[in-house]
Design a protein around this motif. Sequence first.
Motif, PDB file in Angstrom:
ATOM      1  N   SER A  30       0.807  -1.212   0.000  1.00 35.72           N
ATOM      2  CA  SER A  30       0.000   0.000   0.000  1.00 35.72           C
ATOM      3  C   SER A  30       0.846   1.269   0.000  1.00 35.72           C
ATOM      4  CB  SER A  30      -0.907   0.015   1.241  1.00 35.72           C
ATOM      5  OG  SER A  30      -1.787  -1.086   1.239  1.00 35.72           O
ATOM      6  N   TYR A  31       2.146   1.129   0.133  1.00 37.28           N
ATOM      7  CA  TYR A  31       3.011   2.287   0.342  1.00 37.28           C
ATOM      8  C   TYR A  31       4.203   2.327  -0.595  1.00 37.28           C
ATOM      9  CZ  TYR A  31       0.513   2.095   4.779  1.00 37.28           C
ATOM     10  OH  TYR A  31      -0.465   2.036   5.740  1.00 37.28           O
ATOM     11  N   ILE A  32       4.573   3.525  -0.967  1.00 40.85           N
ATOM     12  CA  ILE A  32       5.923   3.755  -1.471  1.00 40.85           C
ATOM     13  C   ILE A  32       6.834   3.659  -0.255  1.00 40.85           C
ATOM     14  CG2 ILE A  32       7.487   5.539  -2.345  1.00 40.85           C
ATOM     15  CD1 ILE A  32       5.107   6.594  -3.992  1.00 40.85           C
ATOM     16  N   MET A  33       7.952   2.971  -0.398  1.00 41.29           N
ATOM     17  CA  MET A  33       8.863   2.784   0.725  1.00 41.29           C
ATOM     18  C   MET A  33      10.186   3.489   0.454  1.00 41.29           C
ATOM     19  SD  MET A  33       7.041   1.034   2.797  1.00 41.29           S
ATOM     20  CE  MET A  33       8.281   0.633   4.031  1.00 41.29           C
ATOM     21  N   GLY A  34      10.768   4.002   1.520  1.00 40.95           N
ATOM     22  CA  GLY A  34      12.036   4.707   1.367  1.00 40.95           C
ATOM     23  C   GLY A  34      12.980   4.423   2.519  1.00 40.95           C
ATOM     24  N   TRP A  35      14.236   4.690   2.266  1.00 39.75           N
ATOM     25  CA  TRP A  35      15.270   4.656   3.296  1.00 39.75           C
ATOM     26  C   TRP A  35      15.881   6.056   3.389  1.00 39.75           C
ATOM     27  CZ3 TRP A  35      16.409   0.837   6.673  1.00 39.75           C
ATOM     28  CH2 TRP A  35      15.952  -0.452   6.382  1.00 39.75           C
ATOM     29  N   PHE A  36      16.033   6.513   4.606  1.00 38.35           N
ATOM     30  CA  PHE A  36      16.688   7.784   4.899  1.00 38.35           C
ATOM     31  C   PHE A  36      17.818   7.522   5.896  1.00 38.35           C
ATOM     32  CE2 PHE A  36      13.856  11.134   3.169  1.00 38.35           C
ATOM     33  CZ  PHE A  36      12.799  10.340   2.747  1.00 38.35           C
ATOM     34  N   ARG A  37      18.674   8.503   6.049  1.00 37.83           N
ATOM     35  CA  ARG A  37      19.724   8.383   7.065  1.00 37.83           C
ATOM     36  C   ARG A  37      19.992   9.748   7.675  1.00 37.83           C
ATOM     37  NH1 ARG A  37      24.913   7.030   3.109  1.00 37.83           N
ATOM     38  NH2 ARG A  37      25.139   9.125   2.191  1.00 37.83           N
ATOM     39  N   SER A  53       5.029  -1.408  -6.508  1.00 40.46           N
ATOM     40  CA  SER A  53       5.246  -2.683  -7.198  1.00 40.46           C
ATOM     41  C   SER A  53       6.708  -3.119  -7.176  1.00 40.46           C
ATOM     42  CB  SER A  53       4.796  -2.566  -8.651  1.00 40.46           C
ATOM     43  OG  SER A  53       5.655  -1.684  -9.356  1.00 40.46           O
ATOM     44  N   GLY A  54       7.591  -2.182  -6.881  1.00 43.50           N
ATOM     45  CA  GLY A  54       9.019  -2.463  -6.945  1.00 43.50           C
ATOM     46  C   GLY A  54       9.607  -2.197  -8.320  1.00 43.50           C
ATOM     47  N   GLY A  55       8.777  -1.748  -9.251  1.00 45.96           N
ATOM     48  CA  GLY A  55       9.249  -1.541 -10.603  1.00 45.96           C
ATOM     49  C   GLY A  55      10.058  -0.278 -10.804  1.00 45.96           C
ATOM     50  N   SER A  56       9.918   0.675  -9.898  1.00 47.78           N
ATOM     51  CA  SER A  56      10.683   1.928  -9.986  1.00 47.78           C
ATOM     52  C   SER A  56      11.492   2.125  -8.724  1.00 47.78           C
ATOM     53  CB  SER A  56       9.732   3.122 -10.177  1.00 47.78           C
ATOM     54  OG  SER A  56       9.048   3.027 -11.399  1.00 47.78           O
ATOM     55  N   LYS A  57      12.733   2.542  -8.914  1.00 46.50           N
ATOM     56  CA  LYS A  57      13.636   2.793  -7.791  1.00 46.50           C
ATOM     57  C   LYS A  57      14.339   4.126  -8.026  1.00 46.50           C
ATOM     58  CE  LYS A  57      14.391  -2.182  -7.333  1.00 46.50           C
ATOM     59  NZ  LYS A  57      15.391  -3.280  -7.288  1.00 46.50           N
ATOM     60  N   TYR A  58      14.659   4.779  -6.942  1.00 50.14           N
ATOM     61  CA  TYR A  58      15.252   6.096  -7.016  1.00 50.14           C
ATOM     62  C   TYR A  58      16.308   6.192  -5.919  1.00 50.14           C
ATOM     63  CZ  TYR A  58      15.284  11.275  -6.842  1.00 50.14           C
ATOM     64  OH  TYR A  58      15.639  12.589  -6.845  1.00 50.14           O
ATOM     65  N   TYR A  59      17.495   6.682  -6.303  1.00 51.21           N
ATOM     66  CA  TYR A  59      18.614   6.742  -5.364  1.00 51.21           C
ATOM     67  C   TYR A  59      19.187   8.145  -5.294  1.00 51.21           C
ATOM     68  CZ  TYR A  59      18.579   1.647  -5.916  1.00 51.21           C
ATOM     69  OH  TYR A  59      18.212   0.325  -5.954  1.00 51.21           O
ATOM     70  N   SER A  60      19.737   8.481  -4.161  1.00 53.15           N
ATOM     71  CA  SER A  60      20.483   9.715  -4.069  1.00 53.15           C
ATOM     72  C   SER A  60      21.809   9.543  -4.822  1.00 53.15           C
ATOM     73  CB  SER A  60      20.758  10.074  -2.608  1.00 53.15           C
ATOM     74  OG  SER A  60      21.673   9.147  -2.040  1.00 53.15           O
ATOM     75  N   ASP A  61      22.365  10.634  -5.271  1.00 52.63           N
ATOM     76  CA  ASP A  61      23.616  10.560  -6.022  1.00 52.63           C
ATOM     77  C   ASP A  61      24.738   9.971  -5.182  1.00 52.63           C
ATOM     78  OD1 ASP A  61      23.099  13.669  -7.861  1.00 52.63           O
ATOM     79  OD2 ASP A  61      22.429  11.614  -8.252  1.00 52.63           O
ATOM     80  N   SER A  62      24.687  10.178  -3.872  1.00 50.97           N
ATOM     81  CA  SER A  62      25.772   9.728  -3.012  1.00 50.97           C
ATOM     82  C   SER A  62      25.830   8.212  -2.859  1.00 50.97           C
ATOM     83  CB  SER A  62      25.649  10.379  -1.632  1.00 50.97           C
ATOM     84  OG  SER A  62      24.427  10.013  -1.009  1.00 50.97           O
ATOM     85  N   VAL A  63      24.753   7.508  -3.158  1.00 51.90           N
ATOM     86  CA  VAL A  63      24.738   6.057  -2.986  1.00 51.90           C
ATOM     87  C   VAL A  63      24.495   5.306  -4.291  1.00 51.90           C
ATOM     88  CG1 VAL A  63      23.882   6.374  -0.635  1.00 51.90           C
ATOM     89  CG2 VAL A  63      22.278   5.778  -2.463  1.00 51.90           C
ATOM     90  N   LYS A  64      24.189   6.013  -5.350  1.00 48.19           N
ATOM     91  CA  LYS A  64      23.865   5.376  -6.628  1.00 48.19           C
ATOM     92  C   LYS A  64      25.032   4.513  -7.082  1.00 48.19           C
ATOM     93  CE  LYS A  64      21.516   8.069  -9.120  1.00 48.19           C
ATOM     94  NZ  LYS A  64      21.120   9.195 -10.004  1.00 48.19           N
ATOM     95  N   GLY A  65      24.717   3.280  -7.463  1.00 48.49           N
ATOM     96  CA  GLY A  65      25.756   2.359  -7.911  1.00 48.49           C
ATOM     97  C   GLY A  65      26.342   1.524  -6.791  1.00 48.49           C
ATOM     98  N   ARG A  66      26.080   1.905  -5.539  1.00 47.38           N
ATOM     99  CA  ARG A  66      26.603   1.155  -4.397  1.00 47.38           C
ATOM    100  C   ARG A  66      25.489   0.501  -3.576  1.00 47.38           C
ATOM    101  NH1 ARG A  66      29.061   3.779  -0.352  1.00 47.38           N
ATOM    102  NH2 ARG A  66      27.918   5.736  -0.679  1.00 47.38           N
ATOM    103  N   PHE A  67      24.347   1.156  -3.493  1.00 44.23           N
ATOM    104  CA  PHE A  67      23.229   0.656  -2.699  1.00 44.23           C
ATOM    105  C   PHE A  67      22.117   0.165  -3.616  1.00 44.23           C
ATOM    106  CE2 PHE A  67      23.814   3.448   1.374  1.00 44.23           C
ATOM    107  CZ  PHE A  67      25.151   3.060   1.442  1.00 44.23           C
TER     108      PHE A  67
END
Length: 124
Positions: A30-37, A53-67
Motif C-alpha cells: 500500500s506504500y511507497i517505501m524509502g530509506w533515509f539516514r 510494485s518495486g518496478g521503480s527505484k530512485y537513489y540519491s547521487d551519493s549512494v547510486k551504484g553502491r546501494f
Amino acid sequence: QVQLVESGGGLVQAGGSMRLSCAASGRTSSYIMGWFRQAPGNEREFVAGISRSGGSKYYSDSVKGRFTISRDNAKNTVSLQMNILKPEDTAVYYCAADATNGPIVSIAGRYDYWGQGTQVTVSS
C-alpha cells in the motif's frame, strides 16, 4: 497505519557490505517505501525509494551504484543492500512509508510512517 522495524545495522570496515531490513506490521504494497539516514549534526537525508510494485527505484547521487533497494510485498519487507561502504555512510538509517498516490520523492516530510532507526557505522 503501519509500524516499521529496522534491523541489520552494526559496524563494518570501509569497502565492506551490509544489508538492512525493514519489517512492516501492515501491507507494504500500500506504500511507497524509502530509506533515509541521519548523521549527528545533519538533517535527515534521502537514500533510496521504491515504488509500490518495486518496478521503480530512485537513489540519491551519493549512494547510486553502491546501494540497492528492494521489497518483498508477500513478506511485507523492504531491504537496503549497501556495498562499497564509506565512512561518510555512517548514520542512523530509517525506513519510511509514503501513503500518498504519487511518484517516489526524496522529501522526508512526505513520508507518513517511520521506523525507530538502526545505526550503521563504517570504520576507516
